[in-house]
Design a protein around this motif. Structure first.
Motif, PDB file in Angstrom:
ATOM      1  N   SER A 116     -31.559 103.280 -18.346  1.00  0.00           N
ATOM      2  CA  SER A 116     -31.960 104.549 -18.339  1.00  0.00           C
ATOM      3  C   SER A 116     -30.699 105.424 -18.991  1.00  0.00           C
ATOM      4  CB  SER A 116     -32.270 105.307 -16.790  1.00  0.00           C
ATOM      5  OG  SER A 116     -30.932 105.214 -16.142  1.00  0.00           O
ATOM      6  N   GLY A 117     -30.774 106.569 -19.057  1.00  0.00           N
ATOM      7  CA  GLY A 117     -29.563 107.402 -19.681  1.00  0.00           C
ATOM      8  C   GLY A 117     -28.227 107.183 -18.713  1.00  0.00           C
ATOM      9  N   GLY A 118     -28.232 106.887 -17.242  1.00  0.00           N
ATOM     10  CA  GLY A 118     -27.258 106.510 -16.677  1.00  0.00           C
ATOM     11  C   GLY A 118     -27.017 105.225 -15.996  1.00  0.00           C
ATOM     12  N   HIS A 119     -27.993 104.498 -16.381  1.00  0.00           N
ATOM     13  CA  HIS A 119     -27.745 102.928 -15.847  1.00  0.00           C
ATOM     14  C   HIS A 119     -28.201 101.892 -16.781  1.00  0.00           C
ATOM     15  CE1 HIS A 119     -26.655 104.592 -11.803  1.00  0.00           C
ATOM     16  NE2 HIS A 119     -27.595 105.400 -12.226  1.00  0.00           N
ATOM     17  N   THR A 120     -27.713 100.899 -16.751  1.00  0.00           N
ATOM     18  CA  THR A 120     -28.337  99.558 -16.981  1.00  0.00           C
ATOM     19  C   THR A 120     -28.123  98.518 -16.143  1.00  0.00           C
ATOM     20  OG1 THR A 120     -27.418 100.304 -19.278  1.00  0.00           O
ATOM     21  CG2 THR A 120     -28.000  97.924 -19.307  1.00  0.00           C
ATOM     22  N   GLU A 121     -28.760  98.019 -15.089  1.00  0.00           N
ATOM     23  CA  GLU A 121     -28.770  97.227 -14.116  1.00  0.00           C
ATOM     24  C   GLU A 121     -29.452  96.092 -14.087  1.00  0.00           C
ATOM     25  OE1 GLU A 121     -26.286  98.495 -12.286  1.00  0.00           O
ATOM     26  OE2 GLU A 121     -26.465 100.745 -12.758  1.00  0.00           O
ATOM     27  N   LEU A 122     -29.014  94.886 -13.932  1.00  0.00           N
ATOM     28  CA  LEU A 122     -29.920  93.548 -13.673  1.00  0.00           C
ATOM     29  C   LEU A 122     -29.760  93.152 -12.126  1.00  0.00           C
ATOM     30  CD1 LEU A 122     -29.139  91.100 -16.616  1.00  0.00           C
ATOM     31  CD2 LEU A 122     -31.674  91.910 -15.787  1.00  0.00           C
ATOM     32  N   VAL A 123     -30.880  93.122 -11.622  1.00  0.00           N
ATOM     33  CA  VAL A 123     -31.003  93.086 -10.054  1.00  0.00           C
ATOM     34  C   VAL A 123     -31.867  91.740  -9.799  1.00  0.00           C
ATOM     35  CG1 VAL A 123     -31.178  94.104  -7.769  1.00  0.00           C
ATOM     36  CG2 VAL A 123     -30.494  95.319  -9.807  1.00  0.00           C
ATOM     37  N   GLU A 124     -31.242  91.122  -8.760  1.00  0.00           N
ATOM     38  CA  GLU A 124     -32.251  89.893  -8.314  1.00  0.00           C
ATOM     39  C   GLU A 124     -32.961  90.520  -6.947  1.00  0.00           C
ATOM     40  OE1 GLU A 124     -30.184  86.467  -6.822  1.00  0.00           O
ATOM     41  OE2 GLU A 124     -31.919  85.558  -6.207  1.00  0.00           O
ATOM     42  N   MET A 125     -33.878  90.491  -7.006  1.00  0.00           N
ATOM     43  CA  MET A 125     -34.850  90.918  -5.635  1.00  0.00           C
ATOM     44  C   MET A 125     -35.578  89.854  -4.913  1.00  0.00           C
ATOM     45  SD  MET A 125     -36.443  94.234  -7.863  1.00  0.00           S
ATOM     46  CE  MET A 125     -37.111  95.031  -6.305  1.00  0.00           C
ATOM     47  N   ARG A 126     -35.265  89.628  -3.881  1.00  0.00           N
ATOM     48  CA  ARG A 126     -36.180  88.874  -2.942  1.00  0.00           C
ATOM     49  C   ARG A 126     -36.905  89.119  -2.084  1.00  0.00           C
ATOM     50  NH1 ARG A 126     -34.973  83.509  -4.265  1.00  0.00           N
ATOM     51  NH2 ARG A 126     -33.543  83.241  -5.934  1.00  0.00           N
ATOM     52  N   GLY A 127     -37.190  90.514  -2.047  1.00  0.00           N
ATOM     53  CA  GLY A 127     -38.227  91.094  -1.275  1.00  0.00           C
ATOM     54  C   GLY A 127     -37.655  92.676  -1.133  1.00  0.00           C
ATOM     55  N   VAL A 128     -38.502  93.388  -0.592  1.00  0.00           N
ATOM     56  CA  VAL A 128     -38.200  94.851  -0.447  1.00  0.00           C
ATOM     57  C   VAL A 128     -36.864  94.975   0.323  1.00  0.00           C
ATOM     58  CG1 VAL A 128     -38.873  97.199   0.747  1.00  0.00           C
ATOM     59  CG2 VAL A 128     -40.357  95.549  -0.475  1.00  0.00           C
ATOM     60  N   GLY A 129     -35.920  95.568   0.048  1.00  0.00           N
ATOM     61  CA  GLY A 129     -34.524  95.886   0.694  1.00  0.00           C
ATOM     62  C   GLY A 129     -33.552  94.772   0.625  1.00  0.00           C
ATOM     63  N   ASP A 130     -33.977  93.620  -0.082  1.00  0.00           N
ATOM     64  CA  ASP A 130     -33.176  92.161  -0.191  1.00  0.00           C
ATOM     65  C   ASP A 130     -32.870  92.020  -1.816  1.00  0.00           C
ATOM     66  OD1 ASP A 130     -31.986  89.852  -0.267  1.00  0.00           O
ATOM     67  OD2 ASP A 130     -33.587  88.682   0.805  1.00  0.00           O
ATOM     68  N   TYR A 131     -31.671  92.976  -2.142  1.00  0.00           N
ATOM     69  CA  TYR A 131     -31.218  93.030  -3.623  1.00  0.00           C
ATOM     70  C   TYR A 131     -29.960  92.519  -3.666  1.00  0.00           C
ATOM     71  CZ  TYR A 131     -34.841  96.627  -2.788  1.00  0.00           C
ATOM     72  OH  TYR A 131     -35.793  97.206  -2.357  1.00  0.00           O
ATOM     73  N   ARG A 132     -29.636  91.703  -5.026  1.00  0.00           N
ATOM     74  CA  ARG A 132     -28.365  91.045  -5.293  1.00  0.00           C
ATOM     75  C   ARG A 132     -28.037  91.522  -6.645  1.00  0.00           C
ATOM     76  NH1 ARG A 132     -25.857  86.465  -7.220  1.00  0.00           N
ATOM     77  NH2 ARG A 132     -28.029  85.425  -7.330  1.00  0.00           N
ATOM     78  N   TRP A 133     -26.801  92.436  -6.996  1.00  0.00           N
ATOM     79  CA  TRP A 133     -26.688  92.656  -7.992  1.00  0.00           C
ATOM     80  C   TRP A 133     -26.229  91.575  -9.150  1.00  0.00           C
ATOM     81  CZ3 TRP A 133     -28.684  96.936  -6.340  1.00  0.00           C
ATOM     82  CH2 TRP A 133     -28.785  98.157  -7.250  1.00  0.00           C
ATOM     83  N   LEU A 134     -26.843  91.441 -10.244  1.00  0.00           N
ATOM     84  CA  LEU A 134     -26.338  90.445 -11.230  1.00  0.00           C
ATOM     85  C   LEU A 134     -25.555  91.060 -12.344  1.00  0.00           C
ATOM     86  CD1 LEU A 134     -29.900  88.718 -11.570  1.00  0.00           C
ATOM     87  CD2 LEU A 134     -28.206  87.829 -10.295  1.00  0.00           C
ATOM     88  N   GLY A 135     -25.839  92.239 -12.671  1.00  0.00           N
ATOM     89  CA  GLY A 135     -25.011  92.362 -13.950  1.00  0.00           C
ATOM     90  C   GLY A 135     -25.395  94.210 -14.014  1.00  0.00           C
TER      91      GLY A 135
END
Ligand code: KG4
Ligand code: ZN
Length: 343
Positions: free
Chosen positions: A139-158
């Motif tokens: 988006s205009g404020g973000h560039t995020e790559l996130v691993e998601m293993r379920g709702v609420g289970d997130y790990r930031w990749l980049g």
């Protein structure tokens, strides 16, 4: 999902004001988005003007959304409001409004992280995600790559180390004299340009890891047009720069998304944020995901950009999981300070 939720969602983290009424986490009874066009006059978002516009728009939009939904205010069961991250003045208007409605109606107010809204937005139209998934939020404020293993289970990749992908589009559009926001106009002009005319860098593609950097690309565009003086530039030059710039951005986003899928064994790639409206990005990711045998989920443009439906959805999911309202709920500007990202 608990069938008795009737959640009022409020989103005001940046320059879009949005209100939604979501029933049982699935049925969108009303969804209003007001883009604040006044920022076009200034060539970018002016935070104080954005906050004042939210203040003027929100009460009217809440009343209009309830009417459209055919719901009396006293039937609402909770309010979900974006409380982080974003422009702090804009967030404060949303949070204060939500607290006032919550107090008046005697219902809980749930603070929602805007990025979690983007992460789960595909659920609104596509239903349950095949886990594990990788999400690319651009988006205009973000560039995020996130691993998601379920709702609420997130790990930031980049994440981006400097400019966000949308910010790069906006800055390059400004350099080319194309106005604000830059994404849609570059997307359109790129279609008639030669994407091989300029050999712009693919930032950090040759390095391991999943972080991004877009400010060097913007500098490369500035250097490419420097010898042509100031805008307006010839149409051909603008179209070729737009196409070559977009190719560099899309190459980078596609390659890193595939790398993230490989690293995590994800079964799905989810997309979100305003840049996810980009035609070339959608096409390239569709081809790449078909080849990789991965499900691609891209929300409709309305749910890619900032919207209150995704905020109401996260609120409903949180309530289902027994989230308690936070009496100290506050506006938080940075993603890092929310504890959601890794950095
Ligand atoms: O998610 P969003 O509506 O707001 C936030 O920044 O949170 O995203 C807006 C960004 C702007 O930078 C805009 O230039 C970019 O999304 N954008 C696009 C396109 N449509 C909007 N970028 C590339 N191609 C598009 N079609
Ligand atoms: Zn956003």
């Amino acid at each position: 999902m608990n069938a008795s939720h009737l959640v009022l969602g409020i989103e005001s983290s940046c320059d879009d004001t949005s209100v939604a009424v979501l029933e049982d986490g699935r049925t969108l009874r009303a969804h209003l988005v007001a883009a604040q066009d006044l920022h076009k006059l200034y060539g970018g978002i002016v935070p104080e003007l954005a906050a004042r516009a939210h203040l003027e728009l929100l009460p009217r939009m809440v009343a209009a959304a309830l009417e459209e939904a055919g719901v009396a205010a006293d039937r609402l069961t909770a309010i979900a409001v974006t409380h982080a991250p974003g422009l702090v003045g804009s967030l404060v208007v949303g949070v204060a409004s939500a607290k006032a409605y919550g107090l008046a109606l005697g219902i809980p107010v749930i603070g929602v992280n805007h990025i979690e809204g983007h992460l789960l937005a595909t659920t609104l139209e596509h239903g349950e995600t095949p886990w594990p998934a990788v999400s690319l939020i651009v988006s205009g404020g973000h560039t995020e790559l996130v691993e998601m293993r379920g709702v609420g289970d997130y790990r930031w990749l980049g994440s981006t180390r400097d400019d966000a992908a949308g910010e790069a589009y906006d800055k390059v559009a400004k350099l080319l004299g194309l106005g604000f926001p830059g994404g849609p106009v570059i997307d359109r002009l790129a279609a008639s340009g030669d994407a091989t005319a300029f050999d712009f860098p693919r930032p950090m593609l040759d390095q391991p890891g999943l972080d991004f950097s877009f400010s060097g690309l913007k500098t490369a565009v500035a250097l490419a047009v420097a010898s042509h003086g100031t805008p307006p530039y010839p149409e051909r030059l603008v179209a070729d720069v737009a196409a070559s710039f977009q190719r560099a951005v899309v190459d980078t986003l596609t390659a890193k998304s595939l790398r993230a899928i490989e690293q995590t064994g994800a079964r799905a790639l989810l997309l979100g944020g305003g840049v996810a409206c980009n035609g070339e990005l959608r096409r390239r990711l569709a081809e790449a995901c078909t080849r990789a045998g991965v499900t691609l989920r891209i929300p409709s443009p309305r749910f890619c950009a900032d919207n209150a439906a995704m905020i109401a959805l996260v609120g409903a999911l949180r309530l289902d999981r027994g989230a308690a309202p936070d009496p100290e709920l506050d506006a938080i500007a940075s993603l890092e300070a929310t504890g959601l990202s890794a950095s």
